[in-house]
Scaffold this active site. Structure first.
Site, PDB file in Angstrom:
ATOM      1  N   HIS A  20       0.836  -1.205   0.000  1.00  0.00           N
ATOM      2  CA  HIS A  20       0.000   0.000   0.000  1.00  0.00           C
ATOM      3  C   HIS A  20       0.870   1.253   0.000  1.00  0.00           C
ATOM      4  CE1 HIS A  20      -3.984  -1.943   0.822  1.00  0.00           C
ATOM      5  NE2 HIS A  20      -3.151  -2.923   1.074  1.00  0.00           N
ATOM      6  N   ASP A 117      -6.337   5.824   1.213  1.00  0.00           N
ATOM      7  CA  ASP A 117      -6.163   4.412   0.850  1.00  0.00           C
ATOM      8  C   ASP A 117      -7.511   3.695   0.857  1.00  0.00           C
ATOM      9  OD1 ASP A 117      -3.980   2.133   0.600  1.00  0.00           O
ATOM     10  OD2 ASP A 117      -5.620   1.353   1.825  1.00  0.00           O
ATOM     11  N   GLN A 323      13.373  -5.774  -5.870  1.00  0.00           N
ATOM     12  CA  GLN A 323      12.688  -6.629  -6.852  1.00  0.00           C
ATOM     13  C   GLN A 323      12.750  -6.041  -8.267  1.00  0.00           C
ATOM     14  OE1 GLN A 323       9.139  -8.886  -5.854  1.00  0.00           O
ATOM     15  NE2 GLN A 323       8.007  -7.790  -7.412  1.00  0.00           N
ATOM     16  N   HIS A 338       2.978 -14.496  -5.836  1.00  0.00           N
ATOM     17  CA  HIS A 338       1.681 -14.593  -5.161  1.00  0.00           C
ATOM     18  C   HIS A 338       0.652 -13.688  -5.854  1.00  0.00           C
ATOM     19  CE1 HIS A 338       3.092 -10.794  -3.792  1.00  0.00           C
ATOM     20  NE2 HIS A 338       2.212 -10.638  -2.823  1.00  0.00           N
ATOM     21  N   TRP A 341      -0.657  -6.975  -6.396  1.00  0.00           N
ATOM     22  CA  TRP A 341      -0.838  -6.200  -7.628  1.00  0.00           C
ATOM     23  C   TRP A 341       0.430  -5.471  -8.071  1.00  0.00           C
ATOM     24  CZ3 TRP A 341      -3.208  -6.741 -11.776  1.00  0.00           C
ATOM     25  CH2 TRP A 341      -3.306  -5.702 -12.705  1.00  0.00           C
TER      26      TRP A 341
HETATM   27  N1  UDP Z   1       9.202  -5.885  -2.769  1.00  0.00           N
HETATM   28  C1  UDP Z   1      10.553  -5.694  -2.925  1.00  0.00           C
HETATM   29  N2  UDP Z   1      11.393  -6.544  -2.280  1.00  0.00           N
HETATM   30  C2  UDP Z   1      10.975  -7.576  -1.517  1.00  0.00           C
HETATM   31  C3  UDP Z   1       9.577  -7.771  -1.377  1.00  0.00           C
HETATM   32  C4  UDP Z   1       8.725  -6.910  -2.025  1.00  0.00           C
HETATM   33  O1  UDP Z   1      10.991  -4.776  -3.617  1.00  0.00           O
HETATM   34  O2  UDP Z   1      11.813  -8.292  -0.973  1.00  0.00           O
HETATM   35  C5  UDP Z   1       8.276  -4.921  -3.400  1.00  0.00           C
HETATM   36  C6  UDP Z   1       7.685  -5.418  -4.697  1.00  0.00           C
HETATM   37  O3  UDP Z   1       8.528  -5.070  -5.776  1.00  0.00           O
HETATM   38  C7  UDP Z   1       6.344  -4.702  -4.716  1.00  0.00           C
HETATM   39  C8  UDP Z   1       5.960  -4.588  -3.238  1.00  0.00           C
HETATM   40  O4  UDP Z   1       7.178  -4.713  -2.530  1.00  0.00           O
HETATM   41  O5  UDP Z   1       6.506  -3.407  -5.240  1.00  0.00           O
HETATM   42  C9  UDP Z   1       5.022  -5.672  -2.769  1.00  0.00           C
HETATM   43  O6  UDP Z   1       3.747  -5.406  -3.203  1.00  0.00           O
HETATM   44  P1  UDP Z   1       2.803  -6.509  -3.818  1.00  0.00           P
HETATM   45  O7  UDP Z   1       1.525  -5.825  -4.165  1.00  0.00           O
HETATM   46  O8  UDP Z   1       3.476  -7.222  -4.932  1.00  0.00           O
HETATM   47  O9  UDP Z   1       2.595  -7.573  -2.675  1.00  0.00           O
HETATM   48  P2  UDP Z   1       2.337  -7.475  -1.083  1.00  0.00           P
HETATM   49  O10 UDP Z   1       3.673  -7.411  -0.462  1.00  0.00           O
HETATM   50  O11 UDP Z   1       1.501  -6.279  -0.822  1.00  0.00           O
HETATM   51  O12 UDP Z   1       1.641  -8.752  -0.781  1.00  0.00           O
HETATM   52  C1  G50 Z   2      -5.975  -7.957   1.470  1.00  0.00           C
HETATM   53  C2  G50 Z   2      -6.842  -8.957   1.848  1.00  0.00           C
HETATM   54  C3  G50 Z   2      -8.052  -9.139   1.147  1.00  0.00           C
HETATM   55  C4  G50 Z   2      -8.379  -8.295   0.080  1.00  0.00           C
HETATM   56  C5  G50 Z   2      -7.465  -7.265  -0.294  1.00  0.00           C
HETATM   57  C6  G50 Z   2      -6.271  -7.100   0.416  1.00  0.00           C
HETATM   58  C7  G50 Z   2      -7.894  -6.393  -1.425  1.00  0.00           C
HETATM   59  C8  G50 Z   2      -7.185  -5.127  -1.787  1.00  0.00           C
HETATM   60  C9  G50 Z   2      -8.162  -4.009  -1.943  1.00  0.00           C
HETATM   61  O1  G50 Z   2      -5.391  -6.158   0.103  1.00  0.00           O
HETATM   62  O2  G50 Z   2      -8.899  -6.656  -2.003  1.00  0.00           O
HETATM   63  C10 G50 Z   2      -9.027  -3.726  -0.748  1.00  0.00           C
HETATM   64  C11 G50 Z   2     -10.229  -3.093  -0.985  1.00  0.00           C
HETATM   65  C12 G50 Z   2     -11.074  -2.752   0.073  1.00  0.00           C
HETATM   66  C13 G50 Z   2     -10.728  -3.077   1.385  1.00  0.00           C
HETATM   67  C14 G50 Z   2      -9.529  -3.712   1.604  1.00  0.00           C
HETATM   68  C15 G50 Z   2      -8.672  -4.050   0.540  1.00  0.00           C
HETATM   69  O3  G50 Z   2     -11.549  -2.749   2.392  1.00  0.00           O
HETATM   70  O4  G50 Z   2      -6.544  -9.768   2.870  1.00  0.00           O
HETATM   71  O5  G50 Z   2      -9.542  -8.480  -0.591  1.00  0.00           O
END
Ligand code: UDP
Ligand code: G50
Length: 443
Positions: A20, A117, A323, A338, A341
């Protein structure tokens, strides 16, 4: 845009989690580029060390940004019935949202609007409505997820019910309630900013723009692809050196993002799968949701036997990596992700086919974007993270399929080319920000 936009002063209210925070800061940098003044509201204490380090580096790099510190009233995780620390922080901010009012109204010069957010929407809109402050959303997921979000609890026909995370199907979960409340508040916002672009999500973006999906949906501004900031760079000497010695498109990069822990049993199966695939790999292992709690070493997590097997095939790391820089190396030819986004957009930008292995949340729906675009696989049969154990043999087979598929490579290269053109010209973002400014003047 130029300063003729009238010296806009914009407040940014991100939520917790790197997924986020990063898009917020990337957006912030492009707003600064357009001469807007910014106030960044930071919530304390941060959940992870990654977040606190990033914020402090960011604020040193952009001294012109005003920081406003926000300290919500802590919640008891047991009483709130929330186990995930990032979700607990979202709920904590939501319940203290009224405390944002003095912080927002004391901004000088007065704010033109705020960007909130997605997780905080319904709690913040009542505060900003009272202050007559226009409020935009930064939606940190895909346009496909936004199409579901905008209708929730209805489900658009384009999305199979099985793609919804269990947490959203459980109407007793506070997450599902918040999601629904946030969705209901959508019509009170001035617009939705999203890190996506036409060539990545043509259909969902068209559907959102058509106005047929949901009554009263505010305008959606696809500003993507967001690019990383110079300050996000970290030194990766050894991994980059190793990657330089590998053949072009031969290495599979494996990462499940910043807040997904994988069980030790599954990590070991994944390790065996990587070895069985016969491909070289760069694997970032994460066994705890929050980085501060990562105590076990790789030896303990993988076990001696697997460590030995891996030695000649790949590189395993257990730390925050850059990354973006990894994905830009010629040697990287596939990404086991995984499907958070940000990772999806980053893979698209670099033209790297993805083996999507969603673990939770919006990730299945994001993985379907990749599958629909023909540049990767969405492993539905592997189920949601915690309730399935996928065997190494099956993982190895899928990796071979990913790395050998020329059609996906070509499709991905095409999207990457457009993404790069868009970011070079800055056109998508530029025009969208102009439209946003026009919409603001009308509101
Ligand atoms: N990221 C990174 N290094 C790491 C882990 C994550 O640069 O070791 C960055 C990745 O490039 C992305 C963000 O952290 O920009 C992770 O966001 P994403 O939506 O892919 O997944 P989340 O961590 O929220 O599940
Ligand atoms: C995490 C999660 C479940 C989930 C999401 C997560 C999203 C992202 C967008 O990020 O869908 C989102 C929209 C509204 C909200 C929270 C997150 O209240 O564990 O669905």
């Amino acid at each position: 845009m130029s300063s003729s936009d009238g010296n806009l002063h914009v407040a940014l209210l991100p939520s917790s989690g790197m997924g986020h925070l990063l898009p917020y800061l990337r957006l912030a940098a492009s707003l600064i580029h357009h001469q807007w003044s910014l106030t960044l509201i930071t919530t304390h204490p941060f959940v992870s060390s990654a977040e606190s380090q990033l914020i402090s580096t960011f604020l040193s790099a952009f001294p012109q940004i005003t920081q406003k510190k926000f300290t919500p009233i802590p919640l008891d995780p047991v009483a709130a019935n929330i186990t995930d620390p990032f979700q607990l922080q979202w709920e904590t901010i939501r319940q203290s949202a009224h405390l944002l009012s003095p912080l927002i109204s004391s901004s000088s010069p007065p704010l033109s609007f705020i960007i909130t957010d997605v997780t905080l929407m319904s709690s913040v809109i009542s505060v900003t409505a009272k202050l007559c402050l226009p409020n935009y959303i930064l939606f940190t997921s895909s346009a496909r997820m936004l199409s579901l979000f905008s209708c929730f609890p209805s489900i658009p026909s384009s999305i199979p019910k099985e793609s919804l995370p269990p947490i959203l199907l459980d109407s007793n979960s506070s997450f599902a309630k918040n999601f629904s409340d946030n969705s209901g508040s959508l019509k009170h916002f001035n617009g939705v900013l999203i890190n996506s672009f036409e060539e990545l999500e043509k259909e969902p973006l068209e559907m959102l723009a058509s106005g047929n999906l949901t009554k009263g949906l505010p305008p959606v501004f696809p500003l993507g692809p967001f690019l990383p900031l110079e300050l996000e760079r970290i030194s990766l000497l050894a991994p980059l050196k190793w990657l330089e010695n590998q053949e072009e498109s031969s290495v599979v990069y494996v990462s499940f993002g910043s807040r997904t822990a994988i069980s030790k049993e599954q990590i070991r199966e994944l390790g065996n799968g990587l070895v069985l695939s016969g491909c070289k790999f760069l694997w970032v292992v994460k066994s705890k949701v929050v980085d501060k709690e990562e105590e076990e070493g790789l030896d303990e997590i993988l076990g001696h036997q697997l460590m030995k097997k891996i030695e000649n095939n790949g590189l395993v790391l257990k730390e925050w990596v850059d990354q973006w820089q990894i994905l830009s190396q010629k040697a990287v030819g596939g990404f086991i992700s995984h499907c958070g986004w940000n990772s999806v957009v980053e893979a698209a930008w670099h033209g790297i086919p993805v083996l999507g292995w969603p673990q939770q949340g919006d990730q299945m729906i994001n993985a379907e974007v990749i599958e629909a675009g023909g540049w990767g696989l969405c492993m539905k049969s592997w189920g949601w993270g915690s309730n399935h154990l996928v065997k190494g043999v099956e993982i190895g087979d899928k990796i071979k399929e990913l790395m050998g598929n020329q059609r996906m490579k070509m499709e991905c290269a095409r999207i990457s080319e457009v993404a790069k053109q868009r970011s070079k010209a800055g056109e998508g973002c530029e025009n969208m920000l102009k439209t946003l400014f026009q919409s603001l003047k009308k509101s």
